[in-house]
Design a protein around this motif. Structure first.
Motif, mmCIF file in Angstrom:
data_model
loop_
_atom_site.group_PDB
_atom_site.id
_atom_site.type_symbol
_atom_site.label_atom_id
_atom_site.label_comp_id
_atom_site.label_asym_id
_atom_site.label_seq_id
_atom_site.Cartn_x
_atom_site.Cartn_y
_atom_site.Cartn_z
ATOM 1 N N LYS A 158 0.841 -1.207 0.000
ATOM 2 C CA LYS A 158 0.000 0.000 0.000
ATOM 3 C C LYS A 158 0.877 1.259 0.000
ATOM 4 O O LYS A 158 0.551 2.255 -0.664
ATOM 5 C CB LYS A 158 -0.921 0.008 1.220
ATOM 6 N N SER A 318 -8.579 3.936 -5.791
ATOM 7 C CA SER A 318 -8.954 2.552 -5.474
ATOM 8 C C SER A 318 -8.763 2.245 -3.991
ATOM 9 O O SER A 318 -9.593 1.561 -3.378
ATOM 10 C CB SER A 318 -8.133 1.570 -6.312
ATOM 11 N N LYS A 321 -11.418 4.224 -1.809
ATOM 12 C CA LYS A 321 -12.770 3.643 -1.818
ATOM 13 C C LYS A 321 -12.901 2.483 -0.827
ATOM 14 O O LYS A 321 -13.977 2.255 -0.266
ATOM 15 C CB LYS A 321 -13.120 3.166 -3.229
ATOM 16 N N LYS A 322 -11.825 1.725 -0.639
ATOM 17 C CA LYS A 322 -11.881 0.532 0.210
ATOM 18 C C LYS A 322 -11.678 0.842 1.697
ATOM 19 O O LYS A 322 -11.826 -0.056 2.534
ATOM 20 C CB LYS A 322 -10.821 -0.477 -0.240
#
Length: 328
Positions: A158, A318, A321-322
């Motif tokens: 990440k 992305s 959003k999670k």
């Protein structure tokens, strides 16, 4: 004839009532005969321990008599204190004779189970042991449990998604056993990725803040736990963070999310829920040796928008959003 019939009916009702009361008494005694002892390595009020306890009690409440002992070895890291806490736990186990003992985090295994109850008649379920059980010689014939592992590889992935491939990182934690173990795992992953890593293990809030400011000279910052810093002041710490943050900070500790931009955090309730379920299996007759040792499988993704707005860091859509959001 009617009188005799009524007397017989009355006697029959009394017999039924006495039988019902006797059955209720037997069932009540059988329920209360099941005794579950929970030994927490740390103290109530420590967020990880509180989460484990919530998960455990959600499974055991109403199904056995629960007694809890908090060893308080996070706030009292002295070896003499920890050994004394282990003796208190040992004496409680021997005097109360629980049907099953649930023990959370490393020190309960180090100072209670390993020295006094290895392969004992009393069954144990451990949880929250960091990374590996090798130091305690598990498995035992009378013990099983859940190991606590963190998504370190995923966290590094990440980081790369947010800032690109880093060259160096600063690990900021506390000078206690758990943090030293955590650092060694991050160090292993950093070496695999050819990332230079430096650690700063604080003992006071001021030392922690000084390390945090120093860490802004690195590509990113790993924030460990803060338990063991007894003069921690949230307002003062956050003032320092808001004033000085330039680089991405990440954590695997849920309670450190308010101080960190990005978190991939373990869920303590998972440890407690699993341990509670296994304790019930054991109360029903299962053997600990027949239940394999497992590791946790769940984590949450967090983004702290309060700290993020003080920086120029951009979170990929992305990932954004999670994630769950910290907004205050």
């Amino acid at each position: 004839m009617s009188l005799i019939f009524n007397q017989k009916l009355l006697i029959k009702k009394k017999v039924i009532l006495l039988s019902f009361l006797l059955l209720s008494l037997i069932l009540s005694q059988s329920v209360h005969a099941k005794k579950c002892l929970y030994i927490a390595s740390y103290h109530q009020g420590y967020e990880w321990s509180d989460g484990v306890e919530r998960g455990l009690r959600s499974q055991l409440e109403g199904k056995c008599e629960i007694k809890q002992l908090n060893m308080d070895t996070k706030r009292n890291p002295d070896e003499t204190f920890k050994k004394a806490a282990g003796l208190i736990a040992r004496d409680l186990i021997l005097s109360w004779q629980p049907d099953v003992v649930i023990a959370s985090d490393d020190n309960a295994s180090r100072y209670v189970i390993q020295p006094y109850f290895k392969d004992h008649d009393i069954p144990f379920v451990f949880c929250g042991i960091n990374w590996t059980v090798d130091a305690y010689g598990y498995p035992y014939s009378n013990a099983t449990g859940m190991v606590e592992v963190a998504p370190i590889m995923e966290l590094f992935d990440k980081v790369s998604a947010v800032i690109g491939m880093p060259h160096n990182v600063f690990y900021l934690g506390v000078d206690v056993l758990t943090e030293r173990k955590n650092f060694s795992r991050f160090e292993e992953e950093a070496k695999i990725r050819n990332i230079q890593i430096k650690k700063g293990l604080a003992t006071t809030a001021q030392e922690w803040m000084d390390f945090y400011i120093e860490a802004q000279n690195y590509d990113f910052v790993i924030i460990g736990g803060n338990a063991g810093i007894n003069d921690w002041n949230k307002t003062t710490i956050l003032d320092t963070i808001h004033q000085h943050t330039q680089k991405l900070s990440v954590t695997i500790q849920g309670w450190m999310v308010p101080y960190t931009i990005l978190g991939l955090t373990k869920i303590p309730e998972e440890q407690g829920e699993w341990a509670g379920q296994v304790a019930l299996y054991i109360l029903d007759g299962a053997k600990p040796s027949d239940i394999p040792i497992v590791s946790n499988r769940k984590w949450d993704i967090w983004i702290n928008e309060v700290i993020l707005k003080h920086t120029t860091i951009k979170i990929p859509l992305s990932l954004n959003k999670k994630s769950k959001k910290v907004k205050h």
